[in-house]
Write an enzyme that holds these catalytic residues in place. Structure first.
Site, PDB file in Angstrom:
ATOM      1  N   ASP A   1      45.932  37.850  39.041  1.00 28.19           N
ATOM      2  CA  ASP A   1      44.675  38.466  39.471  1.00 28.19           C
ATOM      3  C   ASP A   1      44.017  39.114  38.259  1.00 28.19           C
ATOM      4  OD1 ASP A   1      42.817  39.226  41.646  1.00 28.19           O
ATOM      5  OD2 ASP A   1      43.381  41.260  41.078  1.00 28.19           O
TER       6      ASP A   1
ATOM      7  N   GLU B   1      40.661  41.927  36.987  1.00 28.61           N
ATOM      8  CA  GLU B   1      39.554  42.840  37.257  1.00 28.61           C
ATOM      9  C   GLU B   1      38.550  42.665  36.131  1.00 28.61           C
ATOM     10  OE1 GLU B   1      39.232  44.317  40.042  1.00 28.61           O
ATOM     11  OE2 GLU B   1      41.284  43.998  40.763  1.00 28.61           O
TER      12      GLU B   1
ATOM     13  N   HIS C   1      37.252  49.069  40.858  1.00 26.90           N
ATOM     14  CA  HIS C   1      38.612  49.122  40.304  1.00 26.90           C
ATOM     15  C   HIS C   1      38.970  50.443  39.636  1.00 26.90           C
ATOM     16  CE1 HIS C   1      36.464  48.324  36.599  1.00 26.90           C
ATOM     17  NE2 HIS C   1      36.189  47.077  36.932  1.00 26.90           N
TER      18      HIS C   1
ATOM     19  N   HIS D   1      40.863  48.314  43.840  1.00 32.50           N
ATOM     20  CA  HIS D   1      41.441  47.069  43.370  1.00 32.50           C
ATOM     21  C   HIS D   1      42.192  47.319  42.072  1.00 32.50           C
ATOM     22  CE1 HIS D   1      38.816  44.069  45.761  1.00 32.50           C
ATOM     23  NE2 HIS D   1      38.774  45.260  46.345  1.00 32.50           N
TER      24      HIS D   1
ATOM     25  N   ASP E   1      47.349  43.968  43.253  1.00 31.98           N
ATOM     26  CA  ASP E   1      46.843  42.864  44.074  1.00 31.98           C
ATOM     27  C   ASP E   1      47.714  41.623  43.920  1.00 31.98           C
ATOM     28  OD1 ASP E   1      44.881  44.557  44.879  1.00 31.98           O
ATOM     29  OD2 ASP E   1      43.209  43.456  43.996  1.00 31.98           O
TER      30      ASP E   1
END
Length: 227
Positions: free
Chosen positions: A7, A9, A57, A149, A154
């Site tokens: 994942d 950001e 985030h 997030h 995640d």
């Protein structure tokens, strides 16, 4: 089979508009078992953090100011990924950003096979919500720590969701000892008791009762011979 749940950001939604990756989180799986290996990279995006992205985030300019550039960590990332199949939620988003970062440092695009868990969820549950939070709710995955997030968090949640999408806990995604030692215990239900194997052989009393029952059957089919 080695897989990496991944994942990212970012500073925004469009790498073609100059937005950058600020965090990468990876969890290694082998045959759907978390091995204990993970990678988390915070990266200086070389641009101000838009307020909307920071709201998502929580990564501020001040926090990222002393973090390495993507160019400084690209080899570490590529070494961790290797030739593993990638597991990504909304894969085109993350791959688009990563490939844009690779292009900036003169590296080729990722050639790894990948599984898009959004597409997987939509095939399995047509017409239902396929966000990570929605899938956590569907499968009873604890996401209460997800106030904002975060790429590594995640990835941990997605690893458990991916297990369920791939067939559920009977596929035996357990924590390797290294994973437990690292404190990453969210990928398995530790409270679930281990059920002992159930005996299936008939007891002597059951066999004797069966023989007596057979004696009561007249003209049994299994004794007839075809003409």
């Amino acid at each position: 089979m080695r897989e990496v749940v991944l994942d990212t950001e970012t500073t925004g939604l469009d790498p073609l508009a100059g937005h950058r990756v600020v965090e990468i989180g990876c969890i290694e799986l082998v045959n759907l078992v978390a091995t204990g290996r993970s990678l988390q990279l915070y990266l200086n995006p070389e641009m101000p953090m838009p307020a909307g992205a920071q709201e998502v985030h929580g990564l501020s300019d001040e926090f990222l100011a002393d973090k390495p550039l993507f160019a400084d960590k690209v080899d570490e990332l590529l070494e961790f990924l290797g030739d593993a199949q990638l597991v990504i939620h909304n894969a085109q988003f993350d791959l688009g950003f990563l490939n844009a970062e690779f292009a900036r440092v003169g590296k080729p695009k990722l050639a790894n096979d990948y599984v898009d868990t959004v597409s997987l969820a939509r095939r399995k549950f047509p017409g239902q919500r396929a966000s990570l939070d929605a899938l956590c709710d569907r499968f009873g995955v604890d996401n209460t720590k997800r106030a904002k997030h975060g790429a590594l968090l995640d990835s941990e949640l997605l690893a458990e969701v991916y297990l369920e999408l791939s067939g559920g806990r009977q596929r035996d995604l357990g924590l390797a000892p290294e994973m437990a030692a690292a404190g990453l215990t969210g990928l398995v239900d530790q409270s679930r008791p281990i059920r002992p194997p159930r005996p299936h052989a008939a007891s002597p009393a059951e066999l004797a009762a069966h023989i007596e029952f057979l004696k009561k059957i007249s003209d049994p089919l299994w004794l007839k011979v075809d003409a």
